[in-house]
Each structure stands twice: as C-alpha cells, then as structure tokens.
Motif scaffolding. Structure first.
Motif, PDB file in Angstrom:
ATOM      1  N   SER A  16      70.032 109.881 107.823  1.00 21.57           N
ATOM      2  CA  SER A  16      70.007 109.318 106.471  1.00 21.57           C
ATOM      3  C   SER A  16      69.813 110.436 105.451  1.00 21.57           C
ATOM      4  O   SER A  16      69.346 111.515 105.763  1.00 21.57           O
ATOM      5  CB  SER A  16      68.885 108.297 106.361  1.00 21.57           C
ATOM      6  OG  SER A  16      67.642 108.941 106.575  1.00 21.57           O
ATOM      7  N   SER A  17      70.181 110.120 104.218  1.00 19.23           N
ATOM      8  CA  SER A  17      70.030 111.087 103.138  1.00 19.23           C
ATOM      9  C   SER A  17      68.601 111.078 102.627  1.00 19.23           C
ATOM     10  O   SER A  17      67.936 110.047 102.602  1.00 19.23           O
ATOM     11  CB  SER A  17      70.971 110.742 101.989  1.00 19.23           C
ATOM     12  OG  SER A  17      72.305 110.925 102.394  1.00 19.23           O
ATOM     13  N   GLU A  18      68.150 112.236 102.225  1.00 17.72           N
ATOM     14  CA  GLU A  18      66.824 112.388 101.649  1.00 17.72           C
ATOM     15  C   GLU A  18      66.969 113.161 100.347  1.00 17.72           C
ATOM     16  O   GLU A  18      67.781 114.080 100.251  1.00 17.72           O
ATOM     17  CB  GLU A  18      65.915 113.177 102.591  1.00 17.72           C
ATOM     18  CG  GLU A  18      65.659 112.489 103.906  1.00 17.72           C
ATOM     19  CD  GLU A  18      64.812 113.334 104.844  1.00 17.72           C
ATOM     20  OE1 GLU A  18      64.370 114.434 104.452  1.00 17.72           O
ATOM     21  OE2 GLU A  18      64.610 112.891 105.975  1.00 17.72           O
ATOM     22  N   PRO A  19      66.185 112.826  99.316  1.00 20.66           N
ATOM     23  CA  PRO A  19      66.278 113.570  98.065  1.00 20.66           C
ATOM     24  C   PRO A  19      65.677 114.965  98.202  1.00 20.66           C
ATOM     25  O   PRO A  19      64.644 115.145  98.845  1.00 20.66           O
ATOM     26  CB  PRO A  19      65.488 112.720  97.072  1.00 20.66           C
ATOM     27  CG  PRO A  19      64.577 111.905  97.905  1.00 20.66           C
ATOM     28  CD  PRO A  19      65.239 111.730  99.244  1.00 20.66           C
ATOM     29  N   GLY A  29      70.995 124.625 103.591  1.00 24.10           N
ATOM     30  CA  GLY A  29      72.210 125.121 102.953  1.00 24.10           C
ATOM     31  C   GLY A  29      72.271 124.746 101.482  1.00 24.10           C
ATOM     32  O   GLY A  29      72.693 125.545 100.638  1.00 24.10           O
ATOM     33  N   LEU A  30      71.823 123.527 101.173  1.00 27.30           N
ATOM     34  CA  LEU A  30      71.815 123.075  99.784  1.00 27.30           C
ATOM     35  C   LEU A  30      70.823 123.899  98.960  1.00 27.30           C
ATOM     36  O   LEU A  30      71.133 124.322  97.839  1.00 27.30           O
ATOM     37  CB  LEU A  30      71.459 121.593  99.715  1.00 27.30           C
ATOM     38  CG  LEU A  30      71.462 120.963  98.335  1.00 27.30           C
ATOM     39  CD1 LEU A  30      72.846 121.026  97.703  1.00 27.30           C
ATOM     40  CD2 LEU A  30      71.001 119.517  98.423  1.00 27.30           C
ATOM     41  N   LEU A  31      69.660 124.174  99.512  1.00 29.29           N
ATOM     42  CA  LEU A  31      68.667 124.991  98.814  1.00 29.29           C
ATOM     43  C   LEU A  31      69.178 126.415  98.611  1.00 29.29           C
ATOM     44  O   LEU A  31      68.965 127.023  97.562  1.00 29.29           O
ATOM     45  CB  LEU A  31      67.337 124.995  99.574  1.00 29.29           C
ATOM     46  CG  LEU A  31      66.572 123.673  99.560  1.00 29.29           C
ATOM     47  CD1 LEU A  31      65.395 123.719 100.531  1.00 29.29           C
ATOM     48  CD2 LEU A  31      66.106 123.334  98.150  1.00 29.29           C
ATOM     49  N   GLU A  32      69.853 126.939  99.602  1.00 32.01           N
ATOM     50  CA  GLU A  32      70.433 128.284  99.476  1.00 32.01           C
ATOM     51  C   GLU A  32      71.502 128.307  98.383  1.00 32.01           C
ATOM     52  O   GLU A  32      71.558 129.220  97.566  1.00 32.01           O
ATOM     53  CB  GLU A  32      71.033 128.727 100.810  1.00 32.01           C
ATOM     54  CG  GLU A  32      71.580 130.125 100.795  1.00 32.01           C
ATOM     55  CD  GLU A  32      72.142 130.564 102.140  1.00 32.01           C
ATOM     56  OE1 GLU A  32      72.571 131.735 102.214  1.00 32.01           O
ATOM     57  OE2 GLU A  32      72.177 129.766 103.092  1.00 32.01           O
ATOM     58  N   ALA A  33      72.355 127.288  98.353  1.00 33.26           N
ATOM     59  CA  ALA A  33      73.400 127.198  97.329  1.00 33.26           C
ATOM     60  C   ALA A  33      72.783 127.083  95.939  1.00 33.26           C
ATOM     61  O   ALA A  33      73.244 127.729  94.986  1.00 33.26           O
ATOM     62  CB  ALA A  33      74.309 126.006  97.613  1.00 33.26           C
ATOM     63  N   ARG A  57      65.382 123.509  85.016  1.00 28.90           N
ATOM     64  CA  ARG A  57      65.635 122.061  85.056  1.00 28.90           C
ATOM     65  C   ARG A  57      65.620 121.631  86.516  1.00 28.90           C
ATOM     66  O   ARG A  57      66.102 122.354  87.382  1.00 28.90           O
ATOM     67  CB  ARG A  57      66.999 121.718  84.457  1.00 28.90           C
ATOM     68  CG  ARG A  57      67.044 121.852  82.961  1.00 28.90           C
ATOM     69  CD  ARG A  57      68.266 121.175  82.434  1.00 28.90           C
ATOM     70  NE  ARG A  57      68.390 121.377  81.005  1.00 28.90           N
ATOM     71  CZ  ARG A  57      69.340 120.836  80.284  1.00 28.90           C
ATOM     72  NH1 ARG A  57      70.249 120.060  80.837  1.00 28.90           N
ATOM     73  NH2 ARG A  57      69.405 121.051  79.000  1.00 28.90           N
ATOM     74  N   GLU A  58      65.074 120.457  86.752  1.00 28.96           N
ATOM     75  CA  GLU A  58      65.010 119.955  88.122  1.00 28.96           C
ATOM     76  C   GLU A  58      66.039 118.846  88.318  1.00 28.96           C
ATOM     77  O   GLU A  58      66.220 117.993  87.454  1.00 28.96           O
ATOM     78  CB  GLU A  58      63.615 119.425  88.433  1.00 28.96           C
ATOM     79  CG  GLU A  58      63.457 119.048  89.898  1.00 28.96           C
ATOM     80  CD  GLU A  58      62.022 118.742  90.256  1.00 28.96           C
ATOM     81  OE1 GLU A  58      61.722 117.551  90.447  1.00 28.96           O
ATOM     82  OE2 GLU A  58      61.222 119.689  90.324  1.00 28.96           O
ATOM     83  N   PHE A  59      66.704 118.906  89.452  1.00 29.44           N
ATOM     84  CA  PHE A  59      67.694 117.904  89.823  1.00 29.44           C
ATOM     85  C   PHE A  59      67.345 117.392  91.208  1.00 29.44           C
ATOM     86  O   PHE A  59      67.055 118.179  92.105  1.00 29.44           O
ATOM     87  CB  PHE A  59      69.107 118.510  89.853  1.00 29.44           C
ATOM     88  CG  PHE A  59      69.561 119.024  88.524  1.00 29.44           C
ATOM     89  CD1 PHE A  59      70.280 118.215  87.658  1.00 29.44           C
ATOM     90  CD2 PHE A  59      69.276 120.326  88.133  1.00 29.44           C
ATOM     91  CE1 PHE A  59      70.700 118.687  86.433  1.00 29.44           C
ATOM     92  CE2 PHE A  59      69.692 120.804  86.908  1.00 29.44           C
ATOM     93  CZ  PHE A  59      70.411 119.987  86.047  1.00 29.44           C
ATOM     94  N   LEU A  60      67.376 116.073  91.382  1.00 31.70           N
ATOM     95  CA  LEU A  60      67.188 115.482  92.701  1.00 31.70           C
ATOM     96  C   LEU A  60      68.568 115.164  93.264  1.00 31.70           C
ATOM     97  O   LEU A  60      69.357 114.463  92.626  1.00 31.70           O
ATOM     98  CB  LEU A  60      66.353 114.206  92.617  1.00 31.70           C
ATOM     99  CG  LEU A  60      64.858 114.402  92.419  1.00 31.70           C
ATOM    100  CD1 LEU A  60      64.174 113.052  92.263  1.00 31.70           C
ATOM    101  CD2 LEU A  60      64.249 115.180  93.563  1.00 31.70           C
ATOM    102  N   ILE A  61      68.837 115.698  94.438  1.00 33.82           N
ATOM    103  CA  ILE A  61      70.132 115.490  95.073  1.00 33.82           C
ATOM    104  C   ILE A  61      69.893 114.985  96.486  1.00 33.82           C
ATOM    105  O   ILE A  61      69.086 115.566  97.227  1.00 33.82           O
ATOM    106  CB  ILE A  61      70.958 116.786  95.098  1.00 33.82           C
ATOM    107  CG1 ILE A  61      71.159 117.268  93.679  1.00 33.82           C
ATOM    108  CG2 ILE A  61      72.258 116.598  95.848  1.00 33.82           C
ATOM    109  CD1 ILE A  61      72.206 118.276  93.445  1.00 33.82           C
ATOM    110  N   ALA A  62      70.581 113.925  96.838  1.00 35.15           N
ATOM    111  CA  ALA A  62      70.441 113.374  98.191  1.00 35.15           C
ATOM    112  C   ALA A  62      71.311 114.171  99.152  1.00 35.15           C
ATOM    113  O   ALA A  62      72.443 114.531  98.829  1.00 35.15           O
ATOM    114  CB  ALA A  62      70.860 111.908  98.204  1.00 35.15           C
ATOM    115  N   CYS A  63      70.762 114.472 100.301  1.00 34.38           N
ATOM    116  CA  CYS A  63      71.546 115.152 101.334  1.00 34.38           C
ATOM    117  C   CYS A  63      70.943 114.843 102.698  1.00 34.38           C
ATOM    118  O   CYS A  63      69.785 114.435 102.812  1.00 34.38           O
ATOM    119  CB  CYS A  63      71.613 116.657 101.081  1.00 34.38           C
ATOM    120  SG  CYS A  63      70.116 117.567 101.491  1.00 34.38           S
TER     121      CYS A  63
END
Length: 102
Positions: free
Chosen positions: A3-6, A27-31, A14-20
């Motif tokens: 399941s996806s987690e924010p 990988g998302l944090l590295e990007a 600026r803070e963005f919540l992204i589900a992955c």
C-alpha cells in the motif's frame, strides 16, 4: 501488493506529502534531495524567482540534463552494437575459412 504511504518531502522550505509504496520511499527521498539542491542552485543565480517559476526552471534544467545523457547513452549503445556486429562478422569469416572445418 504493497500500500501507499505518505512521505514528507521538503523543497525550498516547503513541505509536500506524496504517497508512494514503501519500497520506493528511499528513491523518492533521493530524488527530492536532488531536486531541492538543483532548485537552491538555480535560486542563487536568479533574481528572487517565485517558487513556481523556480520549479519550472529546475524542471527544464533537469530535463535538459536527462535528454543530453540519454543521447550520449544511445550513441554509446549504438557504437557497442556496431562493434559487436563487426566482431561477429570477423568471427564468422574466421570460422568459415578454418582449414580444420573442411
């Protein structure tokens, strides 16, 4: 199926919540870290751009880098393919003219 987690990402304060999916988190944090560094780099060289303008400039810059690298990769891949085809032809010719084969 996972399941996806924010995940909280910070870009220029600026803070963005992204589900992955959990397995994509690193990988998302590295990007996001890469993107934040690029945005800060461009912001240092621009005249107080808005966040949106900075995001567009950064997207164009990163896309340009990506396309340049992809073209270089494709050219290298083509040279490798051509080299292997030449080697294969030479090997085939050598095997056809082998006197032990007759």
């Amino acid at each position: 199926m996972s399941s996806s987690e924010p995940v909280a990402l910070r870009l220029i304060d600026r803070e963005f919540l992204i589900a992955c999916a959990p397995e994509e988190r690193d990988g998302l944090l590295e990007a996001a870290g890469f993107l934040d560094r690029k945005m800060r780099e461009l912001r240092a060289n621009a005249k107080a751009p808005s966040f949106e303008r900075l995001a567009v400039l950064t997207a164009i810059s990163v896309t340009h880098e990506f396309l340049t690298l992809r073209k270089q990769h494709d050219a290298q891949e083509q040279r490798l393919s051509d080299g292997l085809a030449t080697l294969r032809s030479k090997l085939d010719a050598a095997l056809e003219s082998d006197p032990l084969k007759r």
